[in-house]
Design a protein around this motif. Structure first.
Motif, PDB file in Angstrom:
ATOM      1  N   ASP A 151      -0.050  35.505 -14.792  1.00  0.00           N
ATOM      2  CA  ASP A 151       0.904  36.399 -15.450  1.00  0.00           C
ATOM      3  C   ASP A 151       1.028  36.087 -16.940  1.00  0.00           C
ATOM      4  O   ASP A 151       1.695  36.821 -17.684  1.00  0.00           O
ATOM      5  CB  ASP A 151       2.288  36.297 -14.802  1.00  0.00           C
ATOM      6  CG  ASP A 151       2.297  36.830 -13.383  1.00  0.00           C
ATOM      7  OD1 ASP A 151       3.062  36.287 -12.562  1.00  0.00           O
ATOM      8  OD2 ASP A 151       1.533  37.779 -13.085  1.00  0.00           O
ATOM      9  N   SER A 173       8.439  35.739  -9.180  1.00  0.00           N
ATOM     10  CA  SER A 173       7.853  34.415  -8.967  1.00  0.00           C
ATOM     11  C   SER A 173       6.557  34.373  -9.771  1.00  0.00           C
ATOM     12  O   SER A 173       5.516  34.846  -9.322  1.00  0.00           O
ATOM     13  CB  SER A 173       7.573  34.195  -7.476  1.00  0.00           C
ATOM     14  OG  SER A 173       6.963  32.928  -7.263  1.00  0.00           O
ATOM     15  N   THR A 174       6.662  33.810 -10.954  1.00  0.00           N
ATOM     16  CA  THR A 174       5.540  33.899 -11.887  1.00  0.00           C
ATOM     17  C   THR A 174       4.330  33.093 -11.419  1.00  0.00           C
ATOM     18  O   THR A 174       4.469  32.035 -10.779  1.00  0.00           O
ATOM     19  CB  THR A 174       5.953  33.412 -13.276  1.00  0.00           C
ATOM     20  OG1 THR A 174       6.599  32.132 -13.160  1.00  0.00           O
ATOM     21  CG2 THR A 174       6.883  34.397 -13.945  1.00  0.00           C
ATOM     22  N   LYS A 175       3.162  33.633 -11.748  1.00  0.00           N
ATOM     23  CA  LYS A 175       1.890  32.966 -11.456  1.00  0.00           C
ATOM     24  C   LYS A 175       1.213  32.634 -12.785  1.00  0.00           C
ATOM     25  O   LYS A 175       1.543  33.211 -13.826  1.00  0.00           O
ATOM     26  CB  LYS A 175       0.970  33.875 -10.652  1.00  0.00           C
ATOM     27  CG  LYS A 175       1.567  34.447  -9.382  1.00  0.00           C
ATOM     28  CD  LYS A 175       0.532  35.251  -8.622  1.00  0.00           C
ATOM     29  CE  LYS A 175       1.093  35.910  -7.386  1.00  0.00           C
ATOM     30  NZ  LYS A 175       1.758  37.166  -7.656  1.00  0.00           N
ATOM     31  N   MET A 233       5.494  27.899 -13.160  1.00  0.00           N
ATOM     32  CA  MET A 233       4.975  28.729 -12.079  1.00  0.00           C
ATOM     33  C   MET A 233       6.009  28.806 -10.953  1.00  0.00           C
ATOM     34  O   MET A 233       6.637  27.800 -10.595  1.00  0.00           O
ATOM     35  CB  MET A 233       3.679  28.110 -11.558  1.00  0.00           C
ATOM     36  CG  MET A 233       2.902  28.942 -10.601  1.00  0.00           C
ATOM     37  SD  MET A 233       1.251  28.255 -10.319  1.00  0.00           S
ATOM     38  CE  MET A 233       1.644  26.639  -9.732  1.00  0.00           C
ATOM     39  N   GLN A 264       6.155  41.757  -6.913  1.00  0.00           N
ATOM     40  CA  GLN A 264       6.719  40.690  -7.748  1.00  0.00           C
ATOM     41  C   GLN A 264       7.347  41.228  -9.033  1.00  0.00           C
ATOM     42  O   GLN A 264       8.063  40.504  -9.722  1.00  0.00           O
ATOM     43  CB  GLN A 264       5.624  39.672  -8.094  1.00  0.00           C
ATOM     44  CG  GLN A 264       5.122  38.884  -6.897  1.00  0.00           C
ATOM     45  CD  GLN A 264       6.245  38.112  -6.228  1.00  0.00           C
ATOM     46  OE1 GLN A 264       6.999  37.383  -6.860  1.00  0.00           O
ATOM     47  NE2 GLN A 264       6.374  38.287  -4.924  1.00  0.00           N
TER      48      GLN A 264
END
Lengths: 115, 116
Positions: free
Chosen positions: B86, B81-83, B15, B64
């Motif tokens: 995603d 900026s991965t969550k 993350m 993003q």
């Protein structure tokens, strides 16, 4: 609101048992309806495109038909290798009246054919 | 037969990290797309790209996300900026744009993104 709805969610058939899948749509200005096949963990594979009510397309054991409100995918004498998820999709027109081909998909019908 | 190629097939990331998903569309195609499919859900449109610019994007495609066609053959999707949310299969698709081809979009096999 533009929508694409598929039924049933899942269908289990015996080999050779013919049936149909349904895709109903509520979009303004239909610009084609597409059927895709999706195997687990894979991308959608194009099957058919239909553009006008009354049109029919066939490929092996599959036949797709189109009316003004829905499309059917008929499967005649299915085999186990026909097991997959079948997706229906339509391109949407944006608020400006143009379409760049954005597809909206139904949730798919999971077809399982038992030998 | 020409096909859309996607790499990697599976991407695992932490993350907050940046990821780039890569696609090589079919060579004579002019319209390019990214879709995603969260496990058990519908295939959802993210973005379309034509003539070196975004032609349409969905609400999902926020700041993003970005797309690029850096060299005339590759088409990339970057998530800055991965969550956790995603995590999904990401599909690239392309079509010619020519009338005879009837707007058929051809899809790649997908990249499975797992955000930990």
């Amino acid at each position: 609101e533009d929508q694409v709805t598929q039924s049933p969610e899942a269908l289990r058939l015996q080999e050779g048992e013919s049936s149909s899948l349904n895709c109903s749509y509520t979009v303004s200005g239909l610009r084609g309806l597409f059927w895709y096949r999706q195997d687990p963990g894979k991308g959608p594979e194009f099957l058919f495109t239909l553009y006008s009510a009354g049109e029919e397309k066939e490929k092996e054991r599959l036949k797709a038909t189109l009316t003004k409100k829905e499309s059917f995918l008929h499967i005649t004498a299915p085999k186990p290798e026909d097991s997959a998820t079948y997706l229906c999709a339509v391109p949407l027109i944006n608020a400006g009246g143009t379409s760049y081909g954005k597809l909206t998909f139904g949730q798919g019908t999971i077809l399982t054919v038992h030998p | 037969e020409p096909e859309v190629t996607q790499t990697p097939s599976h991407q695992v990331t932490q993350m907050g990290q940046e990821v780039i998903l890569r696609c090589v569309p079919i060579s004579n195609h002019l319209y390019f797309y990214w879709y995603r499919q969260i496990l058990g859900q519908k295939v959802e449109f993210l973005v379309s790209f034509y003539n070196n610019e975004i032609s349409e994007k969905s609400e999902i495609f926020d700041d993003q996300f970005s797309v690029e066609r850096p060299d005339g053959s590759n088409f990339t999707l970057k998530i800055r900026s991965t969550k956790l949310e995603d995590s999904a299969m990401y599909f690239c698709a392309s079509r010619t744009g020519l009338a005879y081809a009837k707007n058929i979009q051809y899809f790649g096999a997908g990249t499975r993104l797992s955000v930990l």
